[in-house]
Design an enzyme around this catalytic site. Structure first.
Site, PDB file in Angstrom:
ATOM      1  N   ASP A  67       0.187   5.107   0.998  1.00  0.00           N
ATOM      2  CA  ASP A  67       0.104   5.994   2.160  1.00  0.00           C
ATOM      3  C   ASP A  67       0.050   5.190   3.458  1.00  0.00           C
ATOM      4  OD1 ASP A  67      -0.695   8.836   0.846  1.00  0.00           O
ATOM      5  OD2 ASP A  67      -1.693   7.209  -0.208  1.00  0.00           O
ATOM      6  N   ASP A 116       0.874  -1.159   0.000  1.00  0.00           N
ATOM      7  CA  ASP A 116       0.000   0.000   0.000  1.00  0.00           C
ATOM      8  C   ASP A 116       0.921   1.220   0.000  1.00  0.00           C
ATOM      9  OD1 ASP A 116      -2.369   1.593   0.377  1.00  0.00           O
ATOM     10  OD2 ASP A 116      -1.786   1.772   2.477  1.00  0.00           O
TER      11      ASP A 116
END
Length: 214
Positions: free
Chosen positions: A9, A7
């Site tokens: 952020d 992922d």
């Protein structure tokens, strides 16, 4: 394992300072004081929806949500490359993955118009084997569609991929795709999050710990 997907952020890159700065600029526009970074940080993984909730108490069903979201995203566009940094230990972890002859990529719910300029700014675009954003498939996470799209790009079976994220939707998407899932406990978790209930395959306190799963 043949590859690691991250992922963006709150897992690969610490973007909370810029996400929060854009929110505070918007609050100032509306006559409100800046919020402390520690107040904003736990909500940074939830995108504009989470940020507008903590910054203005807005929900998507509110009549002015869309206009406020548009204003926020315009401000974020101006400051998004202000100070994004890899999390401590992540640079060494990426280098170790590459030294092992494995590949890595990014699957995020962040729209492509933000994802690509950011990773280009950070010098990561030429190293990532796949970069898939939330609007690259009909449904973003927790649907597995974007993760499966990354598998197609990399031509690797999902069962041979480790997916690392800091939100429950990351685990849900990874498991639905048939991947091994890890929770990045160093990411943007709030007091109400209960990662031990997400049924991930493992939990890491720092990036280097993922290497044990390879």
């Amino acid at each position: 394992m043949q590859a690691v997907l991250f992922d963006l952020d709150g897992t690969l890159v610490d973007t909370a300072p810029d996400l929060g700065y854009a929110l505070n600029l918007q609050r100032a526009r509306h006559g409100l004081p800046f919020l402390p970074d520690d107040t904003i940080r736990p909500h940074a993984s939830h995108g504009s929806r989470g940020l507008l909730a903590i910054g203005f108490g807005l929900e998507p069903t509110d009549s002015d949500f869309d206009a406020m979201r548009h204003e926020y995203l315009s401000l974020y566009t101006e400051v998004m490359t202000r100070q994004p940094v890899l999390f401590d230990g992540m640079a060494e972890t990426l280098a170790d993955i590459e030294q092992r002859g494995l590949r890595w990529g990014i699957v995020t719910n962040k729209p492509r118009r933000f994802t690509l300029p950011m990773i280009e700014h950070m010098g990561l675009s030429s190293r990532a084997s796949a970069v898939v954003s939330g609007d690259d498939a009909p449904l973003p996470k927790p649907s597995p569609q974007t993760l499966l799209l990354a598998c197609e790009h990399m031509q690797i079976d999902p069962a041979s991929i480790l997916y690392v994220g800091d939100a429950e939707r990351d685990v849900q998407a990874g498991k639905a795709a048939g991947m091994t899932t890890l929770v990045a406990l160093f990411g943007y978790l709030s007091d109400t999050d209960k990662p031990q209930e997400w049924c991930a395959d493992g939990y890491i306190l720092q990036p280097q710990e993922l290497l044990a799963y390879l």
